[in-house]
Scaffold this motif. Structure first.
Motif, PDB file in Angstrom:
ATOM      1  N   UNK A  76       0.189  -1.037  -0.240  1.00 35.52           N
ATOM      2  CA  UNK A  76      -0.069   0.468  -0.142  1.00 35.52           C
ATOM      3  C   UNK A  76       0.863   1.301   0.251  1.00 35.52           C
ATOM      4  N   UNK A  77       1.992   1.362   1.105  1.00 42.45           N
ATOM      5  CA  UNK A  77       2.280   2.095   0.730  1.00 42.45           C
ATOM      6  C   UNK A  77       3.634   2.650  -1.064  1.00 42.45           C
ATOM      7  N   UNK A  78       4.064   1.267  -1.035  1.00 44.72           N
ATOM      8  CA  UNK A  78       4.160   1.463  -2.524  1.00 44.72           C
ATOM      9  C   UNK A  78       3.301   1.777  -3.446  1.00 44.72           C
ATOM     10  N   UNK A  79       2.290   2.089  -3.396  1.00 44.59           N
ATOM     11  CA  UNK A  79       1.644   2.214  -4.298  1.00 44.59           C
ATOM     12  C   UNK A  79       0.573   3.713  -4.105  1.00 44.59           C
ATOM     13  N   UNK A  80       1.842   4.713  -3.202  1.00 46.11           N
ATOM     14  CA  UNK A  80       1.379   6.264  -2.598  1.00 46.11           C
ATOM     15  C   UNK A  80       0.392   6.628  -1.285  1.00 46.11           C
ATOM     16  N   UNK A  81      -0.182   5.155   0.059  1.00 49.18           N
ATOM     17  CA  UNK A  81      -0.601   5.344   0.906  1.00 49.18           C
ATOM     18  C   UNK A  81       0.159   5.800   1.921  1.00 49.18           C
ATOM     19  N   UNK A  82       0.176   7.566   2.752  1.00 53.67           N
ATOM     20  CA  UNK A  82       1.302   7.030   3.393  1.00 53.67           C
ATOM     21  C   UNK A  82       0.880   7.860   4.906  1.00 53.67           C
ATOM     22  N   UNK A  83       1.654   7.734   5.677  1.00 54.94           N
ATOM     23  CA  UNK A  83       1.529   8.275   7.176  1.00 54.94           C
ATOM     24  C   UNK A  83       1.040   7.453   8.038  1.00 54.94           C
ATOM     25  N   UNK A  84       0.679   6.851   9.245  1.00 51.29           N
ATOM     26  CA  UNK A  84       0.872   5.939   9.696  1.00 51.29           C
ATOM     27  C   UNK A  84       0.183   4.638   9.363  1.00 51.29           C
ATOM     28  N   UNK A  89      -4.614   2.609   6.088  1.00 52.97           N
ATOM     29  CA  UNK A  89      -5.669   1.082   6.136  1.00 52.97           C
ATOM     30  C   UNK A  89      -7.376   2.680   5.720  1.00 52.97           C
ATOM     31  N   UNK A  90      -7.212   3.342   6.639  1.00 48.07           N
ATOM     32  CA  UNK A  90      -8.183   4.399   6.170  1.00 48.07           C
ATOM     33  C   UNK A  90      -8.439   5.379   4.793  1.00 48.07           C
ATOM     34  N   UNK A  99      -8.413  -2.511  -3.595  1.00 40.90           N
ATOM     35  CA  UNK A  99      -7.360  -2.676  -3.821  1.00 40.90           C
ATOM     36  C   UNK A  99      -6.937  -2.960  -1.620  1.00 40.90           C
ATOM     37  N   UNK A 100      -7.860  -2.611  -0.818  1.00 35.99           N
ATOM     38  CA  UNK A 100      -7.932  -3.132   0.567  1.00 35.99           C
ATOM     39  C   UNK A 100      -7.849  -4.069   0.133  1.00 35.99           C
ATOM     40  N   UNK A 101      -9.082  -5.007   0.277  1.00 37.20           N
ATOM     41  CA  UNK A 101      -9.512  -6.719  -0.593  1.00 37.20           C
ATOM     42  C   UNK A 101      -8.647  -7.054  -0.783  1.00 37.20           C
ATOM     43  N   UNK A 102      -7.663  -6.803  -1.804  1.00 37.48           N
ATOM     44  CA  UNK A 102      -6.902  -7.173  -2.661  1.00 37.48           C
ATOM     45  C   UNK A 102      -5.355  -7.316  -1.499  1.00 37.48           C
ATOM     46  N   UNK A 103      -4.719  -6.321  -0.927  1.00 36.23           N
ATOM     47  CA  UNK A 103      -3.542  -6.648  -0.160  1.00 36.23           C
ATOM     48  C   UNK A 103      -4.031  -7.573   0.739  1.00 36.23           C
TER      49      UNK A 103
END
Ligand code: SUG
Length: 446
Positions: A76-84, A89-90, A99-103
């Motif tokens: 998820x970080x690799x796909x650009x999601x950041x923060x804690x 997740x949020x 994407x959440x389901x896939x990961x």
């Protein structure tokens, strides 16, 4: 060449704590039809362990393969999601639940897709070669190979094993592992013949399925045969029937299963059945035994619905014919049940059929054969296995307790964003690596 004493060890994937139904696999009818339903990770893991233990009690050698860390925050970080992690997740839950389901998928349970294995008896250097599958045709599965590589290296860490990198990702070398590979032999420790089945040779565009993707290419099969050091005359490549892929046969192990000198398959499994038979017989230097199930007895759709061919074909010590381990669904599809009753009473080749309830995995398209990776191991390789991955009564009971303590009884799509689920998963996996004595293999441990 005289063989050395060896066994087929079935390593079953333990279902992970995030097992859920997300409809992720286009071309896998069960996955598409159960997407969105809630699942039971606990029941799923206990059903799988129950099968593994039953096989141990039959006198077979059985191991286990641990699941992976999910949701997979590094992806998820690799796909650009950041923060804690809670923020990651949020954000993904809001922006892209798919994407959440896939990961979060626990798809690594289907370890028939973990790797292709060529045992020592078949390879030029006399070592056992393993290539983790790149699983590049489905995004949720393409994130498995890096951890799979670490897990396999930790489990099989003796000099007699050679670990290859997964093939380059992308459509040319799309590889789904042992699900499209079958080894035939007289005795497990003697040289055998490898059958690689593919859906696309990247040349003949008329011969590919029209509706669903072909998930294995011929160049991928050839690359594996080359790097494992298999001899040309001991390898057969066969094209899967494109009509079967279009009917939901996304891997060859949904339509055919082989063991030692026997191939059990549906008449529509291969594009050119006669060529497959003659090439296998020539490579073996004798005629193999074939059980071909005609469409008049079991239709392609009943085969896919029941997963008749996603069975385990086993040589149980002390039994003359083979034993077939089938999913409970085979009892529910009348034509299949009738056929199996006939087979059990009339065939000298298969004389016992055992039904197992694997419904949780089956609802995502994973039957008995998907849940296991076969590794032929010598006495020496078994004796020198350092980690605690071979199943015995004590390990089985500890694993059950571990599941009961750590797994949720029910899981729905909305639960995947719960940061508590991530931390439960990590706690469980951390305990598991200690229980199995395999060291640190997960991203969160490294
Ligand atoms: O890759 N299903 C898996 C099933 C793999 C079965 N393996 C063998 N035939 N060897 C797949 O299609 C479904 C996940 C979901 O939809 O939630 C999934 O990945």
């Amino acid at each position: 060449m005289p063989g050395i004493k060896a066994w087929e060890v079935n390593f079953d994937g333990i279902v992970g704590p995030t097992h859920n139904y997300a409809g992720l696999s286009f071309g896998n009818v069960a996955s598409s039809s159960h997407g969105g339903q809630s699942s039971s990770p606990r029941q799923a893991a206990l059903q799988g362990l129950g099968k593994a233990w039953a096989l141990t009690q039959m006198g077979l050698k059985q191991g286990i393969i641990p699941p992976q860390e999910r949701p997979h925050i590094p992806t998820l970080r690799n796909l650009g999601f950041s923060g804690s992690e809670t923020e990651v997740l949020g954000q993904v839950a809001k922006e892209s639940p798919q994407l959440l389901a896939a990961t979060s998928s626990a798809s690594c349970m289907w370890v028939a897709n973990a790797a292709t294995i060529s045992p020592f008896a078949d390879t030029r250097d006399g070592k056992t070669h393993m290539t983790p599958a790149n699983l590049s045709s489905m995004f949720h599965r393409s994130i498995e190979p890096s951890t799979t590589s670490r897990v396999l290296q930790a489990m099989f860490n003796q000099d007699s094993f050679v670990h290859h990198a997964p093939l380059p990702a992308g459509p040319s070398f799309s590889d789904e592992g042992a699900a499209n590979h079958t080894r035939f032999c007289n005795k497990y420790g003697e040289p055998g013949v490898a059958l690689f089945v593919y859906g696309d040779d990247l040349v003949d565009k008329e011969a590919v399925p029209k509706k669903f993707p072909a998930r294995q290419t011929l160049p991928a099969c050839k690359a594996i045969a080359r790097s494992h050091g298999l001899s040309h005359e001991k390898v057969v490549y066969a094209r899967q029937n494109p009509a079967a892929i279009d009917a939901g046969v996304f891997h060859n192990d949904v339509i055919a299963v082989g063991n030692q000198g026997l191939l059990f398959h549906h008449e529509l499994a291969f594009a050119k059945r006669d060529e497959v038979y003659s090439q296998l017989d020539a490579a073996m230097g004798r005629a193999l035994d074939y059980i071909e199930v005609p469409s008049t007895k079991v239709s392609l759709s009943d085969a896919v619905r029941s997963y008749l061919f996603n069975s385990q074909l086993l040589s149980v010590p002390g039994k003359s014919g083979a034993t077939l381990i089938v999913p409970g669904e085979c009892e529910e599809v009348a034509a299949v049940h009738e056929y199996l009753q006939w087979l059990e009473s009339e065939s000298a080749l298969i004389n016992e059929v055992c039904y197992f309830n694997l419904r949780q995995s089956m609802n995502n398209g994973g039957g008995p054969a998907c849940l296991r990776l076969r590794v032929v191991m010598s006495e020496d390789q078994i004796a020198n296995t350092a980690s605690r991955i071979l199943l015995d009564e004590a390990l089985y009971s500890e694993l059950r307790t571990w599941v009961e303590r750590n797994y949720r009884d029910s899981l729905a799509a909305a639960d995947l964003q719960d940061p508590a689920l991530l931390s439960e998963c990590r706690t469980a996996l951390d305990e598991l690596t200690q229980l199995l004595k395999i060291g640190s293999v997960y991203d969160f441990q490294l």
